[in-house]
Scaffold this active site. Structure first.
Site, PDB file in Angstrom:
ATOM      1  CB  CYS A 240      -0.639  -0.431   1.252  1.00  0.00           C
ATOM      2  SG  CYS A 240      -2.514   1.200   1.874  1.00  0.00           S
TER       3      CYS A 240
ATOM      4  CB  CYS B  93       2.126   4.234   5.945  1.00  0.00           C
ATOM      5  SG  CYS B  93       0.241   4.501   6.257  1.00  0.00           S
TER       6      CYS B  93
ATOM      7  CD  GLN C 227      -6.066  21.172  10.820  1.00  0.00           C
ATOM      8  OE1 GLN C 227      -4.919  19.954   9.785  1.00  0.00           O
ATOM      9  NE2 GLN C 227      -5.795  22.485  10.471  1.00  0.00           N
TER      10      GLN C 227
ATOM     11  CG  PHE D 162      -4.997  31.507   4.454  1.00  0.00           C
ATOM     12  CD1 PHE D 162      -5.338  31.536   2.829  1.00  0.00           C
ATOM     13  CD2 PHE D 162      -3.482  32.759   4.516  1.00  0.00           C
ATOM     14  CE1 PHE D 162      -4.265  32.104   2.229  1.00  0.00           C
ATOM     15  CE2 PHE D 162      -3.238  32.881   4.130  1.00  0.00           C
ATOM     16  CZ  PHE D 162      -2.791  33.225   2.643  1.00  0.00           C
TER      17      PHE D 162
ATOM     18  CD  GLU E  62     -10.250  29.971   3.007  1.00  0.00           C
ATOM     19  OE1 GLU E  62     -10.532  29.175   1.238  1.00  0.00           O
ATOM     20  OE2 GLU E  62     -10.147  29.550   3.570  1.00  0.00           O
TER      21      GLU E  62
ATOM     22  CG  ASP F 293      -3.730  26.580   8.907  1.00  0.00           C
ATOM     23  OD1 ASP F 293      -3.346  25.985   8.512  1.00  0.00           O
ATOM     24  OD2 ASP F 293      -5.506  26.076   9.098  1.00  0.00           O
TER      25      ASP F 293
ATOM     26  CB  CYS G 183       0.656  21.163   6.073  1.00  0.00           C
ATOM     27  SG  CYS G 183       0.396  22.380   5.059  1.00  0.00           S
TER      28      CYS G 183
END
Length: 417
Positions: free
Chosen positions: A64, A67, A241, A268, A288, A336, A362
């Site tokens: 897979c 991960c 999230q 954002f 936003e 963000d 991120c």
């Protein structure tokens, strides 16, 4: 077979040997053998394993592509992810205090996008294999919340009804308190018969909501998400999230970063992940670009008693950032942004004197670039909190606190911003 020593991990979690050659599922210090194929090794065999190597908890790991780091100990992954952020900051001559990393537990992901396709005998759903468009079924996935796993069966049935023979559906399933919120893309064009079949499926599978290419087919129960005291009905496929643990960790860091600020801008802002909880104690200006998400946040605020004023605006902050004169009364800003960061908006913040900034990112690389701009403008990078809500992946998230005393460096050239 040629021997290679793994020197380090790349940002995608692959081991990197001299060459460079990229070797998935290896760790620094390991000696491996394999055949070179351009910049990758094939037929890899571990000769000398790392002390940080562990048995993968999921039986699907080797096939897979969901991960990339289950072969590494939790301690190694935690240190590696903090190291990614530290290295990104060092590239801009920045240092700060790192709080201990916060990692979401297994079986806690509340949102996933499954690939679902028709087969000769029926249908299958799962994740794509590593570096491939082959769909791998994952009935024992150790990443997803158990209730989210039921979305695999729903994805198969949707493929039987609405997938073409040539392409797999992209079935985004989000766990809501009252059921599964399912948004489908890459399917057949909607027509009368398909619309009727999908509506029947939504009812039979007891989905909270089903949408097809952003058009809502059926809503049995509105799939509200709770942000603080408020319940919000996000548009189909809206950002959320990945885990409740990750959301709570980031919110806690944001609260600490802004302190007792009374007037806040949330830039954002999405559907109100931070804005609505912060509105319990402060007036919030939320911006936003997506009008649907802004409207959902506004409606959630209007339906919740006891919140302080919330002013919302649909605005593209890349093209039209909030300007210094609009920030005059602010005590704090929450940022963000998407992966590309908030460069144009940070330029305008550097011209302001907003005392505190909570920056959620991120992407450590774009964060470090923006952080350097803020520090050059006189802000202090007080601390960084790394949050690992994408467990066993190479993805890194963080929250950071910036503060300013109100005095700018004497050599700051504002015309440079």
């Amino acid at each position: 077979m040629t021997e290679f020593k793994i020197r380090r991990l790349g940002h995608h979690g692959d081991g990197i040997a001299e060459g460079p050659f990229y070797v998935p599922m290896t760790l620094p210090g390991e000696v491996v053998t394999g055949e070179t194929d351009q910049q990758t090794l094939t037929g890899v065999r571990i000769v000398t394993p790392s002390d940080d190597r562990v048995s993968a908890p999921c039986r699907h790991f080797k096939s897979c592509g969901g991960c990339s780091l289950q072969h590494a100990s939790d301690e190694f992954v935690a240190a590696w992810k903090v190291g990614i952020v530290r290295t990104a900051l060092e590239a801009h001559d920045l240092e700060t205090v790192f709080k201990p990393i916060l990692t979401s537990p297994p079986n806690s992901r509340r949102r996933a996008t499954f690939a679902a396709k028709r087969t000769k005998k029926g249908a299958m759903a799962g994740f794509y294999a590593r570096g491939s468009d082959v769909v791998i079924e994952v009935p024992d996935c150790q990443l997803l919340h158990p209730e989210l796993m039921t979305g695999l069966d729903a994805a198969k049935e949707l493929a039987l009804v609405g997938a073409s023979r040539k392409a797999a559906l992209a079935v985004t399933v989000t766990l809501a308190p009252n059921g599964l919120d399912v948004a489908v893309a890459m399917g057949k064009p909607l027509d009368g018969p398909l619309r009727q079949n999908l509506a029947e499926l939504c009812d039979r599978l007891k989905l909270a909501r089903l949408s097809w290419e952003n058009e809502v087919i059926g809503t049995r129960k509105p799939p509200f998400q709770r942000f603080g005291k408020a319940e919000v009905l996000p548009p189909p496929g809206a950002f959320l999230q990945a885990t409740q643990h990750g959301e709570a960790s980031l919110l806690s860091a944001v609260r600490e970063a802004i302190g007792n600020a009374a007037n806040i801008a949330d830039l954002f802002a999405g559907c109100g992940t931070f804005a609505l909880p912060l509105a319990q104690t402060a007036s919030v200006y939320a911006v936003e670009s997506d009008a649907g998400m802004i409207n959902a946040m506004d409606q959630g605020w209007r339906m919740t008693k006891g919140l302080k004023p919330l002013r919302v605006e649909a605005r593209d902050l890349y093209r039209r950032p909030v300007l210094p004169d609009e920030m005059r009364k602010l005590d704090a800003i929450v940022l963000d942004p998407p992966r590309s960061g908030a460069e144009r908006q940070v330029v305008e913040i550097c011209k302001s004197l907003v005392p505190r900034i909570a920056y959620v990112s991120c992407n450590p690389v774009s964060f470090a670039r923006d952080a350097q701009m803020l520090v050059k403008a006189g802000y202090s990078l007080d601390w960084v909190q790394v949050v690992d809500q994408f467990r066993w992946s190479a993805h890194v998230e963080l929250a950071a606190c910036f503060s300013i005393s109100g005095k700018r460096p004497s050599d700051l050239n504002l015309t440079a911003f």
